[in-house]
Design a protein around this motif. Sequence first.
Motif, PDB file in Angstrom:
ATOM      1  N   GLU A   1      30.629  24.696  38.908  1.00  0.00           N
ATOM      2  CA  GLU A   1      31.046  23.607  38.013  1.00  0.00           C
ATOM      3  C   GLU A   1      32.106  24.069  37.006  1.00  0.00           C
ATOM      4  O   GLU A   1      32.765  23.261  36.363  1.00  0.00           O
ATOM      5  N   VAL A   2      32.251  25.391  36.855  1.00  0.00           N
ATOM      6  CA  VAL A   2      33.206  25.966  35.907  1.00  0.00           C
ATOM      7  C   VAL A   2      34.574  26.108  36.572  1.00  0.00           C
ATOM      8  O   VAL A   2      34.665  26.370  37.763  1.00  0.00           O
ATOM      9  N   ASP A   3      35.646  25.930  35.785  1.00  0.00           N
ATOM     10  CA  ASP A   3      37.006  26.054  36.316  1.00  0.00           C
ATOM     11  C   ASP A   3      37.565  27.464  36.168  1.00  0.00           C
ATOM     12  O   ASP A   3      38.253  27.970  37.043  1.00  0.00           O
ATOM     13  N   ILE A   4      37.265  28.099  35.016  1.00  0.00           N
ATOM     14  CA  ILE A   4      37.810  29.436  34.727  1.00  0.00           C
ATOM     15  C   ILE A   4      36.715  30.313  34.128  1.00  0.00           C
ATOM     16  O   ILE A   4      35.948  29.863  33.274  1.00  0.00           O
ATOM     17  N   ILE A   5      36.650  31.569  34.571  1.00  0.00           N
ATOM     18  CA  ILE A   5      35.785  32.569  33.938  1.00  0.00           C
ATOM     19  C   ILE A   5      36.688  33.639  33.357  1.00  0.00           C
ATOM     20  O   ILE A   5      37.495  34.235  34.069  1.00  0.00           O
ATOM     21  N   ILE A   6      36.563  33.879  32.054  1.00  0.00           N
ATOM     22  CA  ILE A   6      37.328  34.932  31.385  1.00  0.00           C
ATOM     23  C   ILE A   6      36.350  36.036  30.995  1.00  0.00           C
ATOM     24  O   ILE A   6      35.402  35.800  30.236  1.00  0.00           O
ATOM     25  N   THR A   7      36.553  37.236  31.538  1.00  0.00           N
ATOM     26  CA  THR A   7      35.646  38.341  31.271  1.00  0.00           C
ATOM     27  C   THR A   7      36.438  39.643  31.193  1.00  0.00           C
ATOM     28  O   THR A   7      37.663  39.647  31.315  1.00  0.00           O
ATOM     29  N   ASP A   8      35.728  40.747  30.952  1.00  0.00           N
ATOM     30  CA  ASP A   8      36.428  42.020  30.741  1.00  0.00           C
ATOM     31  C   ASP A   8      36.253  42.986  31.909  1.00  0.00           C
ATOM     32  O   ASP A   8      36.348  44.199  31.730  1.00  0.00           O
ATOM     33  N   THR A   9      35.999  42.451  33.086  1.00  0.00           N
ATOM     34  CA  THR A   9      35.870  43.314  34.261  1.00  0.00           C
ATOM     35  C   THR A   9      36.410  42.601  35.497  1.00  0.00           C
ATOM     36  O   THR A   9      36.535  41.376  35.502  1.00  0.00           O
ATOM     37  N   ASP A  10      36.709  43.373  36.518  1.00  0.00           N
ATOM     38  CA  ASP A  10      37.200  42.797  37.760  1.00  0.00           C
ATOM     39  C   ASP A  10      36.095  42.028  38.473  1.00  0.00           C
ATOM     40  O   ASP A  10      34.904  42.272  38.237  1.00  0.00           O
ATOM     41  N   LEU A  11      36.490  41.159  39.351  1.00  0.00           N
ATOM     42  CA  LEU A  11      35.544  40.375  40.147  1.00  0.00           C
ATOM     43  C   LEU A  11      34.684  41.310  40.996  1.00  0.00           C
ATOM     44  O   LEU A  11      35.216  42.143  41.725  1.00  0.00           O
ATOM     45  N   PRO A  12      33.332  41.212  40.879  1.00  0.00           N
ATOM     46  CA  PRO A  12      32.460  42.061  41.705  1.00  0.00           C
ATOM     47  C   PRO A  12      32.763  41.868  43.194  1.00  0.00           C
ATOM     48  O   PRO A  12      32.994  40.742  43.637  1.00  0.00           O
ATOM     49  N   GLU A  13      32.765  42.953  43.920  1.00  0.00           N
ATOM     50  CA  GLU A  13      33.108  42.941  45.344  1.00  0.00           C
ATOM     51  C   GLU A  13      32.287  41.912  46.113  1.00  0.00           C
ATOM     52  O   GLU A  13      32.813  41.158  46.932  1.00  0.00           O
ATOM     53  N   GLU A  14      30.972  41.887  45.811  1.00  0.00           N
ATOM     54  CA  GLU A  14      30.075  40.992  46.558  1.00  0.00           C
ATOM     55  C   GLU A  14      30.256  39.516  46.187  1.00  0.00           C
ATOM     56  O   GLU A  14      29.694  38.637  46.834  1.00  0.00           O
ATOM     57  N   TRP A  15      31.040  39.240  45.133  1.00  0.00           N
ATOM     58  CA  TRP A  15      31.302  37.857  44.727  1.00  0.00           C
ATOM     59  C   TRP A  15      32.606  37.320  45.308  1.00  0.00           C
ATOM     60  O   TRP A  15      32.867  36.132  45.252  1.00  0.00           O
ATOM     61  N   LYS A  16      33.434  38.219  45.829  1.00  0.00           N
ATOM     62  CA  LYS A  16      34.801  37.846  46.213  1.00  0.00           C
ATOM     63  C   LYS A  16      34.875  36.696  47.210  1.00  0.00           C
ATOM     64  O   LYS A  16      35.646  35.765  47.018  1.00  0.00           O
ATOM     65  N   SER A  17      34.081  36.746  48.256  1.00  0.00           N
ATOM     66  CA  SER A  17      34.168  35.688  49.277  1.00  0.00           C
ATOM     67  C   SER A  17      33.799  34.328  48.680  1.00  0.00           C
ATOM     68  O   SER A  17      34.419  33.320  48.976  1.00  0.00           O
ATOM     69  N   TYR A  18      32.808  34.315  47.776  1.00  0.00           N
ATOM     70  CA  TYR A  18      32.377  33.061  47.147  1.00  0.00           C
ATOM     71  C   TYR A  18      33.472  32.509  46.238  1.00  0.00           C
ATOM     72  O   TYR A  18      33.820  31.329  46.319  1.00  0.00           O
ATOM     73  N   ILE A  19      34.002  33.364  45.369  1.00  0.00           N
ATOM     74  CA  ILE A  19      35.009  32.924  44.398  1.00  0.00           C
ATOM     75  C   ILE A  19      36.301  32.499  45.098  1.00  0.00           C
ATOM     76  O   ILE A  19      36.919  31.502  44.743  1.00  0.00           O
ATOM     77  N   GLU A  20      36.702  33.260  46.130  1.00  0.00           N
ATOM     78  CA  GLU A  20      37.943  32.938  46.842  1.00  0.00           C
ATOM     79  C   GLU A  20      37.849  31.606  47.583  1.00  0.00           C
ATOM     80  O   GLU A  20      38.845  30.908  47.769  1.00  0.00           O
ATOM     81  N   LEU A  21      36.641  31.249  48.000  1.00  0.00           N
ATOM     82  CA  LEU A  21      36.450  29.987  48.705  1.00  0.00           C
ATOM     83  C   LEU A  21      36.367  28.800  47.745  1.00  0.00           C
ATOM     84  O   LEU A  21      36.494  27.649  48.144  1.00  0.00           O
ATOM     85  N   SER A  22      36.104  29.083  46.476  1.00  0.00           N
ATOM     86  CA  SER A  22      35.939  27.999  45.503  1.00  0.00           C
ATOM     87  C   SER A  22      37.235  27.792  44.716  1.00  0.00           C
ATOM     88  O   SER A  22      38.201  28.533  44.859  1.00  0.00           O
ATOM     89  N   THR A  23      37.234  26.787  43.873  1.00  0.00           N
ATOM     90  CA  THR A  23      38.410  26.507  43.040  1.00  0.00           C
ATOM     91  C   THR A  23      38.322  27.260  41.709  1.00  0.00           C
ATOM     92  O   THR A  23      39.200  27.139  40.860  1.00  0.00           O
ATOM     93  N   LEU A  24      37.274  28.046  41.548  1.00  0.00           N
ATOM     94  CA  LEU A  24      37.049  28.783  40.296  1.00  0.00           C
ATOM     95  C   LEU A  24      38.055  29.930  40.154  1.00  0.00           C
ATOM     96  O   LEU A  24      38.294  30.670  41.099  1.00  0.00           O
ATOM     97  N   LYS A  25      38.617  30.076  38.964  1.00  0.00           N
ATOM     98  CA  LYS A  25      39.598  31.145  38.714  1.00  0.00           C
ATOM     99  C   LYS A  25      38.941  32.239  37.863  1.00  0.00           C
ATOM    100  O   LYS A  25      38.354  31.950  36.829  1.00  0.00           O
ATOM    101  N   TRP A  26      39.022  33.481  38.337  1.00  0.00           N
ATOM    102  CA  TRP A  26      38.448  34.634  37.628  1.00  0.00           C
ATOM    103  C   TRP A  26      39.578  35.364  36.894  1.00  0.00           C
ATOM    104  O   TRP A  26      40.539  35.809  37.517  1.00  0.00           O
ATOM    105  N   VAL A  27      39.465  35.474  35.564  1.00  0.00           N
ATOM    106  CA  VAL A  27      40.501  36.141  34.763  1.00  0.00           C
ATOM    107  C   VAL A  27      39.893  37.367  34.091  1.00  0.00           C
ATOM    108  O   VAL A  27      38.937  37.253  33.323  1.00  0.00           O
ATOM    109  N   SER A  28      40.446  38.536  34.400  1.00  0.00           N
ATOM    110  CA  SER A  28      39.949  39.785  33.822  1.00  0.00           C
ATOM    111  C   SER A  28      40.920  40.288  32.764  1.00  0.00           C
ATOM    112  O   SER A  28      42.115  40.395  33.018  1.00  0.00           O
ATOM    113  N   THR A  29      40.412  40.600  31.562  1.00  0.00           N
ATOM    114  CA  THR A  29      41.283  41.060  30.474  1.00  0.00           C
ATOM    115  C   THR A  29      41.551  42.554  30.586  1.00  0.00           C
ATOM    116  O   THR A  29      40.769  43.275  31.162  1.00  0.00           O
TER     117      THR A  29
END
Length: 262
Positions: free
Chosen positions: A234-262
């Motif tokens: 349900e979230v559009d953007i996640i802003i966090t201080d680490t890279d996208l966890p490897e095991e989450w990549k397939s899920y996030i890439e398939l969704s419209t959610l944007k992962w932003v790492s500082t």
Amino acid sequence: MHSSYSDVEKRRKEILKELEEHDKVYVKELAEKFGVTTETIRRDMDKLESQNKLKKIFGGAIKTSHQKLEWAYNDRESLNLEVKRKLAAEAAKWVEDNDIIFLQAGSTIAQMPSFLRDKKELTVVSNSVPIIFEFAQYKRNGEFDGRVIQIGGELQVSSMGMSGVLAQDMLRDITVNKAFFSCGGFTLENISTFQSESAVMMKILLAQSQKKVLVADASKIGVKHLYKVANLHEVDIIITDTDLPEEWKSYIELSTLKWVST
């Protein structure tokens, strides 16, 4: 054999000492510090967690006490302040002139106002006493030309935010184009929080917002609390201080959610 056991015990005591000093420790940094593999540190953390001496999080560990209660606002505000400022600065980049935004009560989002005072014709809605107060100072000093709208209600001291029936009713009557919020933890399944009052407010907020931006540090990843707020998708953007966890990549890439790492 005995000396090896002693080395293990000594290292684990040192890990707890680091945790006591810094509130959060990272697997990679500890492995480098002690000259061992990351797998060794993870085994140490597994053991210490089984003894309830720490709580494992993505990439490291935090004190167990942090999981039990939402600690006092002033303590949380000063905890990991540098990380929170960095996250807030990144979150502020997603705010544009003429936006109508909601800033949720909490120690991370409370760092955003100083990065927003130059925005033109911005409307800020918040249930946070410190956020409203900071914008009031900017307006008084002629540093901010936008509108400031406070959500009223009953004060929740732990977050220095307004909640309860009055706040909920007022929140239902507004619409914002961007909502910035944090949480107690989030997994691939859902976003959760410590308190039922916060969960209710956040659910209403997300329903009233066009774009939803979750701002949370790495210690929240993989952590689940009692009260569910929303599904992660349900979230559009996640802003966090680490890279996208490897095991989450397939899920996030398939969704419209944007992962932003500082």
